[in-house]
Structures are given as C-alpha cells and as structure tokens.
Design a protein around this motif. Structure first.
Motif, short mmCIF file in Angstrom:
data_model
loop_
_atom_site.label_atom_id
_atom_site.label_comp_id
_atom_site.label_asym_id
_atom_site.label_seq_id
_atom_site.Cartn_x
_atom_site.Cartn_y
_atom_site.Cartn_z
N LEU A 8 0.83 -1.19 0.00
CA LEU A 8 0.00 0.00 0.00
C LEU A 8 0.88 1.25 0.00
O LEU A 8 1.91 1.29 0.68
N ASN A 9 0.52 2.26 -0.77
CA ASN A 9 1.21 3.55 -0.90
C ASN A 9 2.51 3.48 -1.70
O ASN A 9 3.22 4.48 -1.78
N ILE A 28 -3.49 2.67 -3.78
CA ILE A 28 -4.27 3.29 -2.69
C ILE A 28 -5.20 2.30 -1.99
O ILE A 28 -5.79 2.63 -0.97
N ARG A 29 -5.36 1.07 -2.52
CA ARG A 29 -6.16 0.05 -1.86
C ARG A 29 -5.65 -1.31 -2.29
O ARG A 29 -5.35 -1.53 -3.45
N GLY A 31 -6.28 -5.66 -1.73
CA GLY A 31 -7.14 -6.76 -1.31
C GLY A 31 -7.16 -7.75 -2.44
O GLY A 31 -6.15 -7.95 -3.12
N ILE A 34 -6.94 -4.41 -6.55
CA ILE A 34 -6.01 -3.34 -6.21
C ILE A 34 -6.47 -2.07 -6.89
O ILE A 34 -6.72 -2.06 -8.09
N ARG A 35 -6.61 -0.99 -6.11
CA ARG A 35 -6.98 0.32 -6.68
C ARG A 35 -5.72 1.15 -6.77
O ARG A 35 -4.97 1.26 -5.82
N SER A 44 -8.53 7.23 -10.77
CA SER A 44 -8.26 5.96 -10.11
C SER A 44 -8.92 4.81 -10.86
O SER A 44 -9.97 4.96 -11.47
N MET A 46 -9.55 0.36 -10.58
CA MET A 46 -9.47 -0.85 -9.77
C MET A 46 -9.25 -2.04 -10.69
O MET A 46 -9.96 -2.21 -11.68
#
Length: 66
Positions: A8-9, A28-29, A31, A34-35, A44, A46
């Motif tokens: 992340l980041n 930025i996300r 799981g 991925i975003r 953005s 996903m």
C-alpha cells in the motif's frame, strides 16, 4: 521469473502509458482487487490482483516504514 512485491502507498510504473501522458501510479487500496491512482491526473482504476501483477512494470518508490 521473480514475482514482484508491492505494498500500500507504493508508486509503480505500468507497462502502458495513461492517456494523460504519465505511467506513474500510486497503490491506494489492496485486497483481492487493487486500486491505483494516476499521479498525473488523479484518476483511479481498480484491477484484479492477477491483472495488476501482469500490467505492472516496476516498483518506483516503496513506502517508508515508521
């Protein structure tokens, strides 16, 4: 083939250039999906994790550990 690791980041470079002219993205996300956010125009997107892993070229900057 070595598997790319990302967190992340992190900022990553994608294989294709975004229409705004840059290929720098920030994760930025994370799981199952991925975003990522474009560092040029802030758009953005996903993507499924498997598709993201295929499209990423390299990790540019790694987040700082605090």
């Amino acid at each position: 083939m070595q598997q790319k690791t990302f967190e992340l980041n992190d900022e990553v470079e994608m294989k294709k250039v975004h229409p705004c002219g840059t290929n720098r993205w920030k994760i930025i996300r994370m799981g199952a999906d991925i975003r990522i956010k474009c560092m040029g125009c802030q758009h953005s997107v996903m993507l499924p994790r498997s598709e993201f892993a295929k499209k990423v070229k390299k990790v540019l900057t790694v987040k700082e550990e605090s």
